[in-house]
Write an enzyme that holds these catalytic residues in place. Structure first.
Site, PDB file in Angstrom:
ATOM      1  N   ARG A  61       0.878  -1.176   0.000  1.00 33.78           N
ATOM      2  CA  ARG A  61       0.000   0.000   0.000  1.00 33.78           C
ATOM      3  C   ARG A  61       0.916   1.228   0.000  1.00 33.78           C
ATOM      4  O   ARG A  61       2.053   1.154   0.479  1.00 33.78           O
ATOM      5  CB  ARG A  61      -0.860   0.040   1.273  1.00 33.78           C
ATOM      6  CG  ARG A  61      -1.786  -1.146   1.434  1.00 33.78           C
ATOM      7  CD  ARG A  61      -2.547  -1.054   2.771  1.00 33.78           C
ATOM      8  NE  ARG A  61      -3.500  -2.144   2.929  1.00 33.78           N
ATOM      9  CZ  ARG A  61      -3.299  -3.214   3.678  1.00 33.78           C
ATOM     10  NH1 ARG A  61      -2.162  -3.344   4.358  1.00 33.78           N
ATOM     11  NH2 ARG A  61      -4.222  -4.147   3.778  1.00 33.78           N
ATOM     12  N   LYS A  85      -2.146  -2.076   7.880  1.00 36.13           N
ATOM     13  CA  LYS A  85      -3.310  -1.491   8.542  1.00 36.13           C
ATOM     14  C   LYS A  85      -3.434  -2.043   9.958  1.00 36.13           C
ATOM     15  O   LYS A  85      -3.167  -3.219  10.200  1.00 36.13           O
ATOM     16  CB  LYS A  85      -4.581  -1.865   7.762  1.00 36.13           C
ATOM     17  CG  LYS A  85      -4.834  -0.979   6.552  1.00 36.13           C
ATOM     18  CD  LYS A  85      -6.176  -1.322   5.936  1.00 36.13           C
ATOM     19  CE  LYS A  85      -6.489  -0.432   4.762  1.00 36.13           C
ATOM     20  NZ  LYS A  85      -7.694  -0.863   4.053  1.00 36.13           N
ATOM     21  N   HIS A 157      -1.893   2.153  -6.010  1.00 32.55           N
ATOM     22  CA  HIS A 157      -2.652   0.931  -5.748  1.00 32.55           C
ATOM     23  C   HIS A 157      -2.740   0.045  -6.998  1.00 32.55           C
ATOM     24  O   HIS A 157      -2.925  -1.167  -6.874  1.00 32.55           O
ATOM     25  CB  HIS A 157      -4.058   1.298  -5.252  1.00 32.55           C
ATOM     26  CG  HIS A 157      -4.496   0.470  -4.090  1.00 32.55           C
ATOM     27  ND1 HIS A 157      -3.944   0.586  -2.826  1.00 32.55           N
ATOM     28  CD2 HIS A 157      -5.426  -0.512  -3.989  1.00 32.55           C
ATOM     29  CE1 HIS A 157      -4.519  -0.278  -2.016  1.00 32.55           C
ATOM     30  NE2 HIS A 157      -5.412  -0.962  -2.703  1.00 32.55           N
ATOM     31  N   ARG A 160      -0.271  -2.587  -6.761  1.00 33.55           N
ATOM     32  CA  ARG A 160      -0.690  -3.618  -5.793  1.00 33.55           C
ATOM     33  C   ARG A 160      -1.671  -4.589  -6.454  1.00 33.55           C
ATOM     34  O   ARG A 160      -1.545  -5.800  -6.320  1.00 33.55           O
ATOM     35  CB  ARG A 160      -1.327  -2.903  -4.583  1.00 33.55           C
ATOM     36  CG  ARG A 160      -1.707  -3.818  -3.438  1.00 33.55           C
ATOM     37  CD  ARG A 160      -2.048  -2.941  -2.226  1.00 33.55           C
ATOM     38  NE  ARG A 160      -2.926  -3.574  -1.265  1.00 33.55           N
ATOM     39  CZ  ARG A 160      -2.523  -4.343  -0.258  1.00 33.55           C
ATOM     40  NH1 ARG A 160      -1.227  -4.612  -0.107  1.00 33.55           N
ATOM     41  NH2 ARG A 160      -3.384  -4.852   0.588  1.00 33.55           N
ATOM     42  N   HIS A 183      -4.263  -8.867   3.774  1.00 30.35           N
ATOM     43  CA  HIS A 183      -5.724  -8.785   3.880  1.00 30.35           C
ATOM     44  C   HIS A 183      -6.190  -9.547   5.116  1.00 30.35           C
ATOM     45  O   HIS A 183      -5.808 -10.700   5.307  1.00 30.35           O
ATOM     46  CB  HIS A 183      -6.398  -9.423   2.648  1.00 30.35           C
ATOM     47  CG  HIS A 183      -6.320  -8.572   1.423  1.00 30.35           C
ATOM     48  ND1 HIS A 183      -6.458  -9.081   0.156  1.00 30.35           N
ATOM     49  CD2 HIS A 183      -6.128  -7.240   1.275  1.00 30.35           C
ATOM     50  CE1 HIS A 183      -6.344  -8.099  -0.723  1.00 30.35           C
ATOM     51  NE2 HIS A 183      -6.138  -6.977  -0.074  1.00 30.35           N
ATOM     52  N   TYR A 192      -9.579 -11.222  -6.717  1.00 30.03           N
ATOM     53  CA  TYR A 192      -8.583 -11.461  -7.766  1.00 30.03           C
ATOM     54  C   TYR A 192      -8.839 -12.748  -8.544  1.00 30.03           C
ATOM     55  O   TYR A 192      -8.311 -12.927  -9.631  1.00 30.03           O
ATOM     56  CB  TYR A 192      -7.167 -11.462  -7.173  1.00 30.03           C
ATOM     57  CG  TYR A 192      -6.827 -10.102  -6.631  1.00 30.03           C
ATOM     58  CD1 TYR A 192      -6.589  -9.035  -7.497  1.00 30.03           C
ATOM     59  CD2 TYR A 192      -6.815  -9.847  -5.273  1.00 30.03           C
ATOM     60  CE1 TYR A 192      -6.317  -7.777  -7.020  1.00 30.03           C
ATOM     61  CE2 TYR A 192      -6.545  -8.589  -4.773  1.00 30.03           C
ATOM     62  CZ  TYR A 192      -6.302  -7.555  -5.658  1.00 30.03           C
ATOM     63  OH  TYR A 192      -6.059  -6.301  -5.183  1.00 30.03           O
TER      64      TYR A 192
END
Length: 198
Positions: A61, A85, A157, A160, A183, A192
């Protein structure tokens, strides 16, 4: 809220299913084109090449990239330690090309920058010795894409998404991709699987 009813009348209502839109992904050739347009005769050019190589090689990110620390580089083991995150740490494999260009940047460019106090451990710095802003990364990428003649809407992004898409298309295990992207939920990674353009 107004205490008219003690029970929630919306309790059994189902929320509408929200469509998930994925941003454009770049092909391997498009990424190569973007990287090849960077002017390596300038200190910023060498830095920018290392930045784009790292974004794509590790699927970071933009916040993870600007906060990347020297103390989190483990090139001998082929990993970066990333704080994602919610301050969650993960180990991300880094490709030999990205490692090479980070090392060239550190040994030839960064050593000549007068680092502002508090930024000593930050990998990527601006010419004034401070950590790069997220906006700066956006500008670097937009500029490189424009030079490469790519008209898609591109952001950090996008690299990514391209990283994840190319891994899934190459047959990578979805759990492994989830780990690399950081994630929390596998459902985020599952988007994906609908992207195999072949």
């Amino acid at each position: 809220q107004e205490q008219i009813s003690q029970t929630d009348p919306t309790l059994l209502l189902e929320a509408p299913k929200l469509a998930r839109h994925l941003p454009d992904t770049l092909s391997y050739n498009e990424i190569e084109n973007i990287i090849s347009t960077i002017d390596l005769s300038t200190p910023e050019g060498m830095r920018n090449k290392a930045i784009i190589e790292t974004l794509y090689s590790c699927g970071l990110r933009v916040s993870e990239l600007v906060n990347l620390k020297l103390s989190c580089l483990y090139f001998d083991a082929g990993y970066l330690r990333i704080t994602g995150k919610g301050d969650k740490e993960r180990l991300v494999p880094i490709g030999s090309s990205a490692s090479k260009y980070i090392m060239i940047y550190l040994e030839n460019i960064r050593v000549h920058i007068k680092v502002i106090h508090g930024n000593e451990d930050v990998v990527f710095l601006n010419r004034r010795g401070r950590k790069l802003s997220r906006v700066m990364i956006f500008m670097i990428i937009k500029e490189a894409a424009k030079k490469a003649g790519i008209s898609k809407s591109i952001s950090p992004h996008t690299f990514r998404h391209s990283f994840a898409t190319h891994l899934v298309e190459g047959g990578a295990d979805l759990r492994a991709v989830q780990e690399m992207l950081g994630h929390e939920s596998i459902t985020t990674t599952e988007i994906y699987t609908h992207l195999d353009r072949e």
